[in-house]
Design a protein around this motif. Sequence first.
Motif, PDB file in Angstrom:
ATOM      1  N   LEU A  23       4.091  -1.246  18.804  1.00 50.83           N
ATOM      2  CA  LEU A  23       4.250  -0.450  17.593  1.00 50.83           C
ATOM      3  C   LEU A  23       4.827  -1.282  16.450  1.00 50.83           C
ATOM      4  O   LEU A  23       4.447  -1.104  15.289  1.00 50.83           O
ATOM      5  N   GLY A  24       5.727  -2.181  16.763  1.00 51.10           N
ATOM      6  CA  GLY A  24       6.302  -3.058  15.748  1.00 51.10           C
ATOM      7  C   GLY A  24       5.257  -3.959  15.114  1.00 51.10           C
ATOM      8  O   GLY A  24       5.237  -4.138  13.893  1.00 51.10           O
ATOM      9  N   ILE A  25       4.377  -4.507  15.931  1.00 51.48           N
ATOM     10  CA  ILE A  25       3.309  -5.361  15.405  1.00 51.48           C
ATOM     11  C   ILE A  25       2.376  -4.557  14.518  1.00 51.48           C
ATOM     12  O   ILE A  25       1.995  -5.001  13.424  1.00 51.48           O
ATOM     13  N   ILE A  26       2.009  -3.350  14.960  1.00 51.17           N
ATOM     14  CA  ILE A  26       1.101  -2.515  14.179  1.00 51.17           C
ATOM     15  C   ILE A  26       1.727  -2.154  12.834  1.00 51.17           C
ATOM     16  O   ILE A  26       1.075  -2.263  11.788  1.00 51.17           O
ATOM     17  N   LEU A  27       2.980  -1.720  12.840  1.00 48.01           N
ATOM     18  CA  LEU A  27       3.645  -1.354  11.590  1.00 48.01           C
ATOM     19  C   LEU A  27       3.804  -2.555  10.666  1.00 48.01           C
ATOM     20  O   LEU A  27       3.676  -2.429   9.445  1.00 48.01           O
ATOM     21  N   LEU A  28       4.078  -3.702  11.225  1.00 44.38           N
ATOM     22  CA  LEU A  28       4.225  -4.909  10.422  1.00 44.38           C
ATOM     23  C   LEU A  28       2.914  -5.272   9.740  1.00 44.38           C
ATOM     24  O   LEU A  28       2.889  -5.578   8.540  1.00 44.38           O
ATOM     25  N   VAL A  29       1.815  -5.202  10.463  1.00 47.17           N
ATOM     26  CA  VAL A  29       0.502  -5.546   9.897  1.00 47.17           C
ATOM     27  C   VAL A  29       0.091  -4.528   8.834  1.00 47.17           C
ATOM     28  O   VAL A  29      -0.356  -4.900   7.746  1.00 47.17           O
ATOM     29  N   VAL A  30       0.245  -3.238   9.129  1.00 45.69           N
ATOM     30  CA  VAL A  30      -0.131  -2.204   8.164  1.00 45.69           C
ATOM     31  C   VAL A  30       0.733  -2.298   6.907  1.00 45.69           C
ATOM     32  O   VAL A  30       0.229  -2.182   5.786  1.00 45.69           O
ATOM     33  N   GLY A  31       2.012  -2.526   7.074  1.00 48.15           N
ATOM     34  CA  GLY A  31       2.895  -2.683   5.928  1.00 48.15           C
ATOM     35  C   GLY A  31       2.522  -3.881   5.074  1.00 48.15           C
ATOM     36  O   GLY A  31       2.553  -3.814   3.841  1.00 48.15           O
ATOM     37  N   ALA A  32       2.160  -4.977   5.711  1.00 48.98           N
ATOM     38  CA  ALA A  32       1.751  -6.171   4.968  1.00 48.98           C
ATOM     39  C   ALA A  32       0.450  -5.924   4.199  1.00 48.98           C
ATOM     40  O   ALA A  32       0.313  -6.352   3.050  1.00 48.98           O
ATOM     41  N   VAL A  33      -0.493  -5.214   4.807  1.00 48.67           N
ATOM     42  CA  VAL A  33      -1.753  -4.907   4.132  1.00 48.67           C
ATOM     43  C   VAL A  33      -1.501  -4.008   2.925  1.00 48.67           C
ATOM     44  O   VAL A  33      -2.048  -4.234   1.845  1.00 48.67           O
ATOM     45  N   PHE A  34      -0.657  -2.980   3.092  1.00 47.24           N
ATOM     46  CA  PHE A  34      -0.330  -2.101   1.970  1.00 47.24           C
ATOM     47  C   PHE A  34       0.366  -2.868   0.855  1.00 47.24           C
ATOM     48  O   PHE A  34       0.122  -2.630  -0.322  1.00 47.24           O
ATOM     49  N   TRP A  35       1.252  -3.773   1.222  1.00 51.81           N
ATOM     50  CA  TRP A  35       1.966  -4.559   0.233  1.00 51.81           C
ATOM     51  C   TRP A  35       1.001  -5.449  -0.562  1.00 51.81           C
ATOM     52  O   TRP A  35       1.079  -5.549  -1.791  1.00 51.81           O
ATOM     53  N   ILE A  36       0.079  -6.086   0.140  1.00 50.49           N
ATOM     54  CA  ILE A  36      -0.899  -6.952  -0.526  1.00 50.49           C
ATOM     55  C   ILE A  36      -1.812  -6.127  -1.431  1.00 50.49           C
ATOM     56  O   ILE A  36      -2.087  -6.512  -2.566  1.00 50.49           O
ATOM     57  N   MET A  37      -2.275  -4.983  -0.940  1.00 44.75           N
ATOM     58  CA  MET A  37      -3.130  -4.128  -1.758  1.00 44.75           C
ATOM     59  C   MET A  37      -2.398  -3.632  -2.999  1.00 44.75           C
ATOM     60  O   MET A  37      -2.969  -3.579  -4.088  1.00 44.75           O
ATOM     61  N   GLY A  38      -1.142  -3.255  -2.843  1.00 43.52           N
ATOM     62  CA  GLY A  38      -0.356  -2.791  -3.974  1.00 43.52           C
ATOM     63  C   GLY A  38      -0.093  -3.874  -4.995  1.00 43.52           C
ATOM     64  O   GLY A  38      -0.098  -3.633  -6.197  1.00 43.52           O
ATOM     65  N   SER A  39       0.120  -5.089  -4.514  1.00 43.29           N
ATOM     66  CA  SER A  39       0.388  -6.181  -5.443  1.00 43.29           C
ATOM     67  C   SER A  39      -0.867  -6.624  -6.183  1.00 43.29           C
ATOM     68  O   SER A  39      -0.779  -7.214  -7.255  1.00 43.29           O
ATOM     69  N   MET A  40      -2.045  -6.322  -5.626  1.00 43.42           N
ATOM     70  CA  MET A  40      -3.303  -6.665  -6.286  1.00 43.42           C
ATOM     71  C   MET A  40      -3.711  -5.619  -7.314  1.00 43.42           C
ATOM     72  O   MET A  40      -4.704  -5.792  -8.009  1.00 43.42           O
ATOM     73  N   GLY A  41      -2.985  -4.519  -7.399  1.00 45.60           N
ATOM     74  CA  GLY A  41      -3.274  -3.520  -8.399  1.00 45.60           C
ATOM     75  C   GLY A  41      -4.048  -2.324  -7.874  1.00 45.60           C
ATOM     76  O   GLY A  41      -4.369  -1.422  -8.621  1.00 45.60           O
ATOM     77  N   HIS A  42      -4.388  -2.306  -6.590  1.00 47.14           N
ATOM     78  CA  HIS A  42      -5.087  -1.167  -6.020  1.00 47.14           C
ATOM     79  C   HIS A  42      -4.089  -0.041  -5.753  1.00 47.14           C
ATOM     80  O   HIS A  42      -2.966  -0.293  -5.339  1.00 47.14           O
TER      81      HIS A  42
END
Length: 51
Positions: A23-42
């Motif tokens: 669960l920690g790995i899954i949350l870490l990956v999903v959080g990183a994807v959301f962070w990258i998407m948010g920083s790109m302006g999406h």
Amino acid sequence: MIALGIILLVVGFFTGISILWTLGIILLVVGAVFWIMGSMGHAVAGRRHYW
């Protein structure tokens, strides 16, 4: 979400509970994807910024 993922990874590692580790790995990956998407302006989940 990233912080919770890191906490679950650490707890799962020290206690030997593999489901927490997974669960920690899954949350870490999903959080990183959301962070990258948010920083790109999406918009992520209706928000312009995702911290």
